[in-house]
Design an enzyme around this catalytic site. Structure first.
Site, mmCIF file in Angstrom:
data_model
loop_
_atom_site.group_PDB
_atom_site.id
_atom_site.type_symbol
_atom_site.label_atom_id
_atom_site.label_comp_id
_atom_site.label_asym_id
_atom_site.label_seq_id
_atom_site.Cartn_x
_atom_site.Cartn_y
_atom_site.Cartn_z
ATOM 1 N N GLY A 47 -4.669 43.826 22.866
ATOM 2 C CA GLY A 47 -4.046 42.549 22.554
ATOM 3 C C GLY A 47 -2.567 42.782 22.285
ATOM 4 C CD GLN A 52 1.935 43.199 18.639
ATOM 5 O OE1 GLN A 52 1.116 42.487 19.200
ATOM 6 N NE2 GLN A 52 1.686 44.462 18.302
ATOM 7 C CB CYS A 90 -1.063 46.958 14.660
ATOM 8 S SG CYS A 90 0.129 45.763 15.248
ATOM 9 C CG LEU A 91 -0.379 48.216 20.757
ATOM 10 C CD1 LEU A 91 -0.229 47.335 21.988
ATOM 11 C CD2 LEU A 91 -0.645 49.658 21.146
ATOM 12 C CG HIS A 132 -4.566 42.096 15.190
ATOM 13 N ND1 HIS A 132 -4.680 43.100 14.261
ATOM 14 C CD2 HIS A 132 -3.418 42.356 15.878
ATOM 15 C CE1 HIS A 132 -3.652 43.925 14.385
ATOM 16 N NE2 HIS A 132 -2.866 43.492 15.369
ATOM 17 C CD GLU A 133 -2.732 40.829 19.342
ATOM 18 O OE1 GLU A 133 -1.509 40.696 19.125
ATOM 19 O OE2 GLU A 133 -3.294 41.934 19.293
ATOM 20 C CG HIS A 136 1.041 40.348 15.720
ATOM 21 N ND1 HIS A 136 1.914 41.140 15.006
ATOM 22 C CD2 HIS A 136 0.056 41.167 16.135
ATOM 23 C CE1 HIS A 136 1.467 42.383 14.983
ATOM 24 N NE2 HIS A 136 0.333 42.431 15.663
#
Length: 161
Positions: A47, A52, A90-91, A132-133, A136
């Site tokens: 995701g 991000q 998380c990236l 989660h996204e 963000h």
């Protein structure tokens, strides 16, 4: 398709509430959404949210068994009372993981790249990734929701969202 640069915490864009995208502008963001998908897969993520990659707009991409799902202006419109804990990474926060409690099932309303409104019902990992996204685009990181932060040495690394 270009690979975008993923920003990392404490970059200020990660903490901003993202701007909604005017419906008439959604089709013009098709290439950017495709570039986000390329970036997500290149980083071995499942995701990715526009903040991000330093664009403070309400756009997320999620890997599914049927390919990448691109959602513009996603909103959770229904969520289960029941929650479950699961490990998240998380990236934008490399090397850290945490146990986060999320709704087991959710329903999301969003626009697709053709500006058509869709409703997506999700459970399990798919529901977790969407939550989660969507966090963000609201300036929330998983580290805000976990009680314990672990490094890659302490945890079995899970999927990076």
């Amino acid at each position: 398709m270009a690979k975008l640069t993923i920003i990392t915490n404490p970059h200020p864009t990660l903490r901003k509430k993202a701007a909604r995208i005017p419906i008439e502008e959604i089709p013009s963001l098709r290439k950017f959404a495709d570039d986000m998908v390329t970036t997500m897969y290149h980083a071995n993520g499942i995701g990715l949210a526009a903040p991000q990659v330093d664009r403070s707009i309400c756009l997320i991409v999620v890997s599914t068994k049927d390919g990448a799902l691109k959602l513009f202006n996603p909103e959770i419109i229904k969520k289960s009372f029941r929650k479950e804990e699961g490990e998240e990474g998380c990236l934008s926060i490399p090397g850290l993981y945490g146990i986060v409690k999320r709704h087991k099932t959710i329903t999301v309303k969003a626009y697709q790249e053709n500006a058509h409104l869709v409703t997506v019902k999700a459970s399990g990992l798919f529901a977790r990734v969407l939550q989660h996204e969507i966090d963000h685009i609201n300036g929330i990181l998983f580290i805000d929701r976990t009680k314990k932060i672990m490094t890659g040495n302490e945890a079995e690394p899970s999927e990076n969202l």
